[in-house]
Enzyme design. Structure first.
Site, short mmCIF file in Angstrom:
data_model
loop_
_atom_site.label_atom_id
_atom_site.label_comp_id
_atom_site.label_asym_id
_atom_site.label_seq_id
_atom_site.Cartn_x
_atom_site.Cartn_y
_atom_site.Cartn_z
N LYS A 171 0.80 -1.22 0.00
CA LYS A 171 0.00 0.00 0.00
C LYS A 171 0.84 1.28 0.00
O LYS A 171 0.48 2.26 -0.65
CB LYS A 171 -0.97 -0.02 1.18
CG LYS A 171 -2.00 -1.15 1.07
CD LYS A 171 -2.93 -1.22 2.26
CE LYS A 171 -3.88 -2.40 2.12
NZ LYS A 171 -4.84 -2.50 3.24
N GLY A 221 -0.45 0.19 6.32
CA GLY A 221 -1.40 0.87 5.44
C GLY A 221 -2.81 0.90 6.00
O GLY A 221 -3.41 1.97 6.15
#
Length: 268
Positions: free
Chosen positions: A74, A138
């Site tokens: 991410k 993330g």
């Protein structure tokens, strides 16, 4: 029913490592069909070392319109987005990427929306609560932002990486919306406990928190989708806690994901 793909089918991929645990392909593909969109989401397992090569190829695939991003990519995927939503810029991470008309990528991070949506679907409003978040990656970053914006009274963050934890605390402190501090694996005294780590995906994993410190009144949420009931959630349920699983989280943000991938989220 999902129609059979054809040469005109628009392609979307979900990229991660591991990838077998994800639930998105069937649900997102079904929602594409329900909306009359000829598109399909398929899983792609790509390791960290191979991600730059994958993204280079993905950017050249003319029928690839979007990418869903899961662990551990991410933060890296945010770096190739030429534009992103305000929350993605703040967190410097994305879990969704949509191809723009010029071929570049536009990103967003909606994990926080899904996690908080799952809590609210269980009748839990985090406003005024003392919250403990385990995991500052993330998904954890997005959940932390969501909790602060939801009006928690205090947020404590624990992560195996002190550097990552402290960087997130520093960014959240700049908002001035709630006191944010270093946490631990002890959930005693917290009203809301969020696991945003992979702990529990593999047999023998240590629990994300010391479950002996949980109170029956504590809300417990988890991002893990496989197993569907993580060991942390199973122990919380034994105590009588209200809980939400990673699948509950996914169900809350599936329509948000599809809106973004189809470009009907209001962001350009």
């Amino acid at each position: 029913m999902i129609s059979a793909p054809s040469g005109a089918t628009r392609l979307y991929v979900i990229v991660g490592d591991p990838i077998a645990q994800v639930r998105s392909p069937a649900g997102v593909s079904a929602e594409f069909a329900a909306r009359g969109h000829d598109g399909m989401l398929v899983p792609v397992q790509v390791g960290v070392a191979d991600l730059p090569d994958f993204l280079s190829v993905a950017s050249r695939l003319k029928n690839l319109d979007g990418i869903v991003v899961t662990i551990p990519h991410k933060f890296a995927c945010y770096q190739i987005c030429t534009s992103a939503t305000d929350r993605a810029h703040f967190l410097r991470t994305v879990n969704l990427m949509r191809r723009r008309a010029d071929g570049s990528w536009h990103g967003d991070m909606v994990d926080g929306l899904g996690f908080l949506g799952a809590a609210r679907a269980k009748g839990v409003d985090p406003r005024g609560m003392r919250a403990l978040l385990v995991g500052a990656g993330g998904a954890g970053s997005a959940i932390a932002l969501g909790l602060v914006e939801a009006g928690v009274r205090e947020l404590a963050i624990h992560d195996s990486s002190a550097e990552r934890r402290d960087a997130l605390i520093g960014r959240l402190d700049q908002l001035g919306k709630a006191p944010v501090r270093v946490g631990s694996i002890d959930p005693a005294g917290f009203d809301f406990v969020a696991n945003a780590t992979p702990a529990g995906m593999n047999d023998g994993d240590a629990p994300p928190v010391d479950v002996s410190g949980l109170a029956p009144s504590t809300y417990c949420g988890c991002v893990i989708t496989k197993p569907e009931i993580s060991p942390f959630i199973a122990e919380a349920r034994k105590l009588g806690c209200v809980t939400a699983t990673g699948t509950d989280m996914y169900q809350q943000h599936q329509s948000i994901m599809v809106d973004f991938l189809l470009g009907i989220d209001g962001e350009r």
